[in-house]
Design an enzyme around this catalytic site. Sequence first.
Site, PDB file in Angstrom:
ATOM      1  N   TYR A 155      49.401  26.302  45.011  1.00 43.61           N
ATOM      2  CA  TYR A 155      50.482  26.473  45.228  1.00 43.61           C
ATOM      3  C   TYR A 155      50.975  28.031  45.520  1.00 43.61           C
ATOM      4  CZ  TYR A 155      50.476  22.217  42.358  1.00 43.61           C
ATOM      5  OH  TYR A 155      50.361  21.057  41.784  1.00 43.61           O
ATOM      6  N   HIS A 156      50.463  28.268  46.732  1.00 40.32           N
ATOM      7  CA  HIS A 156      50.704  29.682  47.521  1.00 40.32           C
ATOM      8  C   HIS A 156      51.003  29.450  48.800  1.00 40.32           C
ATOM      9  CE1 HIS A 156      47.409  31.530  44.511  1.00 40.32           C
ATOM     10  NE2 HIS A 156      48.408  31.214  43.681  1.00 40.32           N
ATOM     11  N   PRO A 157      52.098  28.574  48.888  1.00 46.44           N
ATOM     12  CA  PRO A 157      52.469  28.469  50.217  1.00 46.44           C
ATOM     13  C   PRO A 157      53.052  29.965  50.957  1.00 46.44           C
ATOM     14  CG  PRO A 157      54.125  27.411  49.038  1.00 46.44           C
ATOM     15  CD  PRO A 157      52.805  27.676  48.149  1.00 46.44           C
TER      16      PRO A 157
END
Length: 380
Positions: free
Chosen positions: A295-297
């Site tokens: 969850y690091h876009p």
Amino acid sequence: DYNGKQQEGFGPMHMTVDNGVRASTARAHLNKAKKRDNLTLITGVHARKILLDGKTAVGIEYDHKGKTHTATAAKEVILSAGSIGSPQLLQLSGIGPKSVLEAAGVDLIHDLPGVGENLQDHLEVYFQVKCKQPVTLNAKLGLLSKALIGARWLLSRTGLGATNHFESCAFIRSRAGIKAPDIQYHFLPAAMRYDGRAAFTGHGYQVHVGPNKPTSRGRVWIVSNDPYAHPKIQFNYISTEQDQADWRACIRLTREILQQQALADYDAGEIEPGHGVQSDAEIDAWVRQAVESAYHPSCTCKMGAANDDMAVVDSDCKVRGIEQLRVVDSSIFPLITNGNLNAPTIMVAEKAADSIRGKTPLPPSAAEVWYHPDYQNCQR
């Protein structure tokens, strides 16, 4: 201290937790500002587009409770919709790659080819091990245990409910010749999924691990001029030979770490990926089956120099070619950070806030950074 002089190595995990409660930006910043006369907070809205007068941003069009409204900017518009939402809103407003906007039926206002490109993310797998001793959180998943944990937290903000349980971590280099760490570990004293629904029967522990320097690049493109239509998000995960090689090294080094003598009193055998996963092909197949986003876009409106055709914002987060418009979120990173995004994104916001207010920037830091003195020849 991996946030200090030396990132490489093993140590305790830092958390944004304050007195047993997640110190989100809402709690740490926004809640304290709610009573200010110069702040109006409207929730439950859907932004439709940035309003432009020629190539000057003048406001935002948004929907709220079934009606369309306009917010007019006195000075400038600041876009902080994240690495998916920010490029989507720019494109819906006519700012982005000409071919993408034409295909979506959006009138082109400013051809900015980098908008939505350069998408990066961190991936991770759960590397799980059975535990010989009954000391892990797998024993705390029953309803009674959860109730007791919750009650203690509600009464005192302490105990197992006051932590995210990632109490230790590591950053290592995957091979000689790399100057900075490119693999990150989160250690969890349990063998389970994030939501706790799929847990190993018995006791176990795991590390969440993955390479931190992906070379694969994706994109975010709108497919319609409808602001409610989901954009096309294409990450292109593990699409380069280097990323595949990095994952193989990651799995083999993780196995080596978890088989160290210091863990012998706890190690009862590998759960995932399992000792049957050894060859390059077996590792590739398991990673593709087990991997998930951390969850690091990021990086879809990247900051860059004036001669970089793919740069979207300048060093003050101002959108190139558009007046009175900034992007302030994790989309402006040129490269994904070598660690979690939360703290760096807060740093970007605080730095941008100073720029917006016209404050003199802090002087450049001369803080010393440690690198292995023989990193060219040594992996550890």
